[in-house]
Design a protein around this motif. Structure first.
Motif, PDB file in Angstrom:
ATOM      1  N   MET A 120       8.490  22.443 -27.809  1.00  0.00           N
ATOM      2  CA  MET A 120       8.793  23.876 -27.667  1.00  0.00           C
ATOM      3  C   MET A 120      10.220  24.135 -28.132  1.00  0.00           C
ATOM      4  O   MET A 120      11.131  23.386 -27.795  1.00  0.00           O
ATOM      5  N   ASN A 121      10.416  25.169 -28.927  1.00  0.00           N
ATOM      6  CA  ASN A 121      11.771  25.531 -29.326  1.00  0.00           C
ATOM      7  C   ASN A 121      12.163  26.838 -28.646  1.00  0.00           C
ATOM      8  O   ASN A 121      11.336  27.498 -28.018  1.00  0.00           O
ATOM      9  N   PRO A 122      13.458  27.215 -28.733  1.00  0.00           N
ATOM     10  CA  PRO A 122      13.893  28.425 -28.026  1.00  0.00           C
ATOM     11  C   PRO A 122      13.131  29.675 -28.428  1.00  0.00           C
ATOM     12  O   PRO A 122      12.897  30.553 -27.608  1.00  0.00           O
ATOM     13  N   ARG A 123      12.714  29.769 -29.705  1.00  0.00           N
ATOM     14  CA  ARG A 123      11.975  30.964 -30.117  1.00  0.00           C
ATOM     15  C   ARG A 123      10.621  31.015 -29.420  1.00  0.00           C
ATOM     16  O   ARG A 123      10.144  32.079 -29.025  1.00  0.00           O
ATOM     17  N   GLU A 124       9.996  29.826 -29.249  1.00  0.00           N
ATOM     18  CA  GLU A 124       8.693  29.808 -28.595  1.00  0.00           C
ATOM     19  C   GLU A 124       8.810  30.045 -27.098  1.00  0.00           C
ATOM     20  O   GLU A 124       7.893  30.560 -26.467  1.00  0.00           O
ATOM     21  N   SER A 125       9.972  29.676 -26.508  1.00  0.00           N
ATOM     22  CA  SER A 125      10.104  29.769 -25.063  1.00  0.00           C
ATOM     23  C   SER A 125      10.359  31.189 -24.594  1.00  0.00           C
ATOM     24  O   SER A 125      10.254  31.477 -23.415  1.00  0.00           O
ATOM     25  N   LEU A 176      20.606  30.308 -20.906  1.00  0.00           N
ATOM     26  CA  LEU A 176      21.158  29.365 -21.883  1.00  0.00           C
ATOM     27  C   LEU A 176      21.142  27.982 -21.250  1.00  0.00           C
ATOM     28  O   LEU A 176      22.162  27.453 -20.809  1.00  0.00           O
ATOM     29  N   LEU A 177      19.978  27.379 -21.191  1.00  0.00           N
ATOM     30  CA  LEU A 177      19.836  26.095 -20.514  1.00  0.00           C
ATOM     31  C   LEU A 177      18.572  25.396 -20.990  1.00  0.00           C
ATOM     32  O   LEU A 177      17.705  25.999 -21.617  1.00  0.00           O
ATOM     33  N   GLY A 178      18.517  24.104 -20.720  1.00  0.00           N
ATOM     34  CA  GLY A 178      17.344  23.319 -21.067  1.00  0.00           C
ATOM     35  C   GLY A 178      17.489  22.585 -22.381  1.00  0.00           C
ATOM     36  O   GLY A 178      18.261  22.969 -23.260  1.00  0.00           O
ATOM     37  N   CYS A 179      16.738  21.502 -22.524  1.00  0.00           N
ATOM     38  CA  CYS A 179      16.810  20.667 -23.731  1.00  0.00           C
ATOM     39  C   CYS A 179      16.431  21.412 -25.003  1.00  0.00           C
ATOM     40  O   CYS A 179      17.086  21.225 -26.033  1.00  0.00           O
ATOM     41  N   PRO A 180      15.379  22.239 -24.996  1.00  0.00           N
ATOM     42  CA  PRO A 180      15.060  22.949 -26.243  1.00  0.00           C
ATOM     43  C   PRO A 180      16.213  23.817 -26.731  1.00  0.00           C
ATOM     44  O   PRO A 180      16.503  23.872 -27.928  1.00  0.00           O
ATOM     45  N   TYR A 181      16.883  24.489 -25.804  1.00  0.00           N
ATOM     46  CA  TYR A 181      18.024  25.326 -26.199  1.00  0.00           C
ATOM     47  C   TYR A 181      19.147  24.476 -26.779  1.00  0.00           C
ATOM     48  O   TYR A 181      19.720  24.811 -27.820  1.00  0.00           O
TER      49      TYR A 181
END
Length: 417
Positions: A1-6, A18-23
């Motif tokens: 999952m990337n930030p755009r998908e999340s 603004l947190l998490g591994c994908p970000y």
């Protein structure tokens, strides 16, 4: 999952998390959506702090030069202070009154003591010695890959250079523990890692005391000697002196370590540009500027505050709320940089904001540029066939709030020249 998908494309949440591994692995799709929606957004950090993030180039440039925005933590309101990841007392008072947290006229007085040590002319005079240090570290790498370029090169190179620039003697340089750099990532009083964090703080304070004692006992015309002399003349308080040395030792090296890794990863992701640089080393100075723009180690600036309720590009910001500028989002703004997501090592002009702007522009920018030019040039020449040795998705990004970098950078290469 990337930030755009999340996050759904229809609407950004308020606040934007603004947190998490994908970000951390790729914040740029999220930054693009934020820029499109407006220049200022309320955001949520892992600590629970809610802040205001500036994302567009013009808005970022204006905010970095806005004298209404101050950096001193005393401006922060109770909501910010309740959750902000700031150093505990008494260390906050003793180590956190450096340039990054000061406003004029105090900032002006303190910065004047540093600038001569980091001028472009002095940096260029040091270039042959910096080259020797880079070659020394490459000499220690295995004759053939694999190797970790963070542990084997990027973690040590900036500190060795810094020691030369500020006059830190070899015996003290050898004692510096890179683990102390983690004190800029405070942990809460109930965190299981609190005891280890406080131990780092005390050890670093003891080290700084030894640095000051050595500089006082071996008066010389180096930066450390001049700072101690300024303290003895009454031009600096003890807290200001210790804080400036703290800033030099911690902020003076970690960003360069991280920028070496982000630059190499960008090159590995763009093999045609990597081949172009290998074939034309004269492109290095311009390439460094583009690599700084494309993925900066300084992702976000440190806190800024209004001292009264104020308007920021059409958004009302309460007094004492934290305002942060996203340098990475500004450097990918299509209104300022054509095809901003494309790595173009020949790009010019390139007025990126990787070192900030205004009175808080990074005083070590010239030195960092020279370090990056020499580090990248040396690694590409002396390690033919240099390539990433893990899948891109397996790169471990540092979970730092303000910066971008990796814990390790596993690489392969044909041989060490």
């Amino acid at each position: 999952m990337n930030p755009r998908e999340s996050l759904p494309d229809t609407e950004l949440p308020d606040p934007v998390p603004l947190l998490g591994c994908p970000y951390k692995s790729n914040p740029y799709p999220l930054y693009a959506r934020m820029r499109e929606a407006g220049p200022v957004h309320r955001v949520l950090f892992p600590s629970g702090v809610r802040a205001w993030l500036v994302t567009g180039y013009d808005a970022a440039h204006a905010a970095l030069n806005d004298d209404r925005l101050g950096k001193n933590h005393d401006r922060g309101n109770d909501r910010w202070r309740a959750r902000a990841s700031i150093m505990p007392e008494p260390q906050h008072t003793q180590l956190q009154v450096h340039l990054l947290h000061q406003d004029p006229p105090r900032h002006t007085r303190m910065r004047r003591l540093l600038t001569d040590a980091f001028t472009p002319r002095r940096t260029e005079r040091l270039a042959p010695r910096i080259q020797e240090l880079a070659d020394h570290l490459v000499d220690r790498l295995p004759e053939t890959g694999p190797a970790d370029l963070v542990g084997g090169f990027a973690a040590d190179f900036p500190f060795l250079v810094l020691a030369e620039v500020i006059g830190l003697p070899r015996e003290l340089a050898d004692r510096f523990d890179r683990d102390w750099g983690k004190v800029v990532q405070p942990v809460g009083p109930t965190d299981p890692g609190r005891a280890r964090y406080e131990a780092r703080l005390h050890a670093l304070q003891g080290y700084i005391a030894d640095v000051v004692a050595h500089a006082r006992g071996h008066a010389g015309d180096d930066l450390l000697g001049r700072l101690v002399a300024a303290r003895d003349r009454g031009e600096l308080s003890r807290e200001e002196l210790d804080s400036m040395i703290f800033q030099l030792l911690v902020a003076g090296q970690e960003p360069v370590t991280n920028q070496i890794t982000t630059a190499l990863i960008a090159l590995f992701r763009h093999p045609a540009q990597l081949a172009r640089l290998r074939e034309d080393p004269a492109l290095l100075p311009r390439a460094v500027e583009e690599l700084l723009r494309h993925d900066s180690a300084f992702e976000l600036t440190t806190w800024r505050f209004f001292d009264r309720d104020s308007d920021l590009h059409g958004t009302r910001i309460p007094a004492g709320d934290s305002v942060i500028v996203s340098l990475c989002a500004a450097n990918r703004d299509p209104r300022r940089f054509p095809d901003p997501d494309t790595l173009d090592l020949g790009r010019g002009p390139n007025p990126h904001l990787a070192f900030g702007h205004g009175i808080h522009f990074c005083p070590g920018a010239a030195l960092a540029r020279t370090e990056l030019r020499i580090a990248l040039g040396t690694l590409l020449v002396r390690l033919p066939g240099l390539h990433l040795a893990v899948a891109d998705e397996d790169i471990e990004w540092i979970p730092s709030v303000l910066g971008r970098g990796t814990h390790r950078l596993p690489v392969g290469y044909d041989r060490r020249l």
